[in-house]
Design an enzyme around this catalytic site. Structure first.
Site, PDB file in Angstrom:
ATOM      1  CG  ASP A   1      11.544  45.199  18.602  1.00  0.00           C
ATOM      2  OD1 ASP A   1      11.815  46.343  18.847  1.00  0.00           O
ATOM      3  OD2 ASP A   1      11.592  44.602  17.724  1.00  0.00           O
TER       4      ASP A   1
ATOM      5  CG  HIS B   1      14.798  49.759  16.199  1.00  0.00           C
ATOM      6  ND1 HIS B   1      13.659  48.783  16.391  1.00  0.00           N
ATOM      7  CD2 HIS B   1      15.312  50.255  17.222  1.00  0.00           C
ATOM      8  CE1 HIS B   1      13.427  49.603  17.587  1.00  0.00           C
ATOM      9  NE2 HIS B   1      14.835  49.411  18.371  1.00  0.00           N
TER      10      HIS B   1
END
Length: 359
Positions: A83, A232
């Protein structure tokens, strides 16, 4: 079965109209909670780790924890995702450590806090795509900066996020630029900026169209119908978890996350990966506070770690159901990164935009 490339999971999700929650992990209990929920609901899994998580857990510990999950649940396809990689070097180190998917976040410079130029973003993302695809590893990129349309401020968590005030243009992904970005980078998934942000303090009120631009998701999907979109900062920040934390000594003020129904709207418009971390942190914190408060004499960590798994498992299972992920794990034919490297080399997985389709 080995870990699978994330592209395999996203393609299946697109074909069958569902989304996949991507859960951040730092330790054994979190991974157990996710895998138990996936087993319970027959859901494919994306486990993702930030640079902060890799540093906290240690590369070898984290890798072996995830491999243990694959060995324990061989029937569940699992992708291991880096990530917010801040540089190509971070992405390459993740690949060396067994990650089957990486995010090259070129929306920020390598310091992970300064907004980058569009040209820089294209260059570093395309570089990572070339290397990763040669190894069958999936790549996610980001266009636009995460931050609040309510305050105009960037946000930072785990050492990653824009600092200071951002322009409205920086906080929203431009559809025209997005088409150009996909064509120039050939990435597998595109993270977009629509007003979401990391952490629990996303909105001061239930978000509406001005601060959570789901219409921008719809426009991006219209322009890029074959591109997997990523949301996100999409924890919903359940009020019941906030109330439980505060009932046992917490002081979290009133705050709002991204409503599940808005995420479902996104999934219906091309969102295939939904990043969730805060909801699981809240579940763990609620469980720990409750267990310690109810038995102040207890000192065995398992006393509060066991309920933390249970509470987090429920959150994960809920998201698998709500995003229509449930029931799909057993339908996916698992494949390796080596097999995907061949597909990339043959051009079978090349990004296709509307402009290319109509050409």
């Amino acid at each position: 079965m080995a870990l699978v490339p994330m592209r395999l999971l996203l393609d299946h999700a697109a074909e069958h109209d569902y989304g996949i929650p991507a859960f951040n992990v730092n330790n054994m209990e979190q991974i157990q909670a996710i895998m138990q929920a996936a087993h319970e609901t027959d859901s494919p899994v994306i486990l993702q780790a930030s640079r902060g998580a890799r540093k906290y857990a240690g590369e070898n510990f984290l890798r072996h924890l995830i491999l243990a999950a694959v060995e324990t649940y061989p029937h569940i396809p699992v992708a291991m995702h880096q990530d917010h990689g801040n540089s190509p070097a971070t992405c390459y180190s993740a690949i060396r450590n067994g990650f089957t998917s990486v995010m090259m976040d070129g929306s920020l410079l390598e310091d992970a806090k300064t907004p980058a130029s569009y040209e820089y973003n294209v260059a570093v993302t395309a570089e990572v795509v070339k290397v990763a695809h040669g190894l069958g590893v999936s790549v996610e990129g980001e266009l636009g900066c995460l931050g609040s349309l309510e305050t105009g401020m960037g946000e930072a968590e785990d050492g990653h996020g824009a600092e200071g005030v951002l322009s409205h243009d920086q906080l929203l992904t431009d559809p025209d630029q997005a088409v150009d970005f996909v064509e120039k980078t050939d990435l597998d998934a595109l993270a977009v900026a629509i007003g979401t942000s990391h952490g629990a303090y996303k909105f001061s009120r239930k978000p509406e169209g001005e601060v959570l631009r789901m219409d921008r998701i719809e426009e991006l999907h219209r322009r890029l119908p074959n591109t997997h979109l990523v949301m996100h900062g999409s924890s919903s920040v359940p009020k019941e978890l906030l109330d439980l934390i505060n009932a046992y000594g917490g002081t979290i003020p009133e705050t709002y996350g991204v409503p599940v129904e808005e995420i479902q709207r996104g999934i219906k418009n091309g969102v295939r990966k939904v990043n969730i971390d805060t909801d699981n942190r809240l579940a763990i914190t609620a469980a720990v506070r409750e267990a310690l408060a109810k038995d102040a004499k207890e000192f065995d960590p398992r006393h509060f770690l066991k309920p933390s798994i249970k509470y987090m498992q429920k959150v994960c299972a809920d998201r698998y159901q709500q995003f229509w992920t449930a029931g799909n794990a057993s339908k996916i034919k698992q494949m390796t990164c080596e097999e995907y490297a061949v597909k990339y080399a043959k051009g079978e997985l090349k990004a296709v935009t509307r402009s290319l389709v109509s050409a």
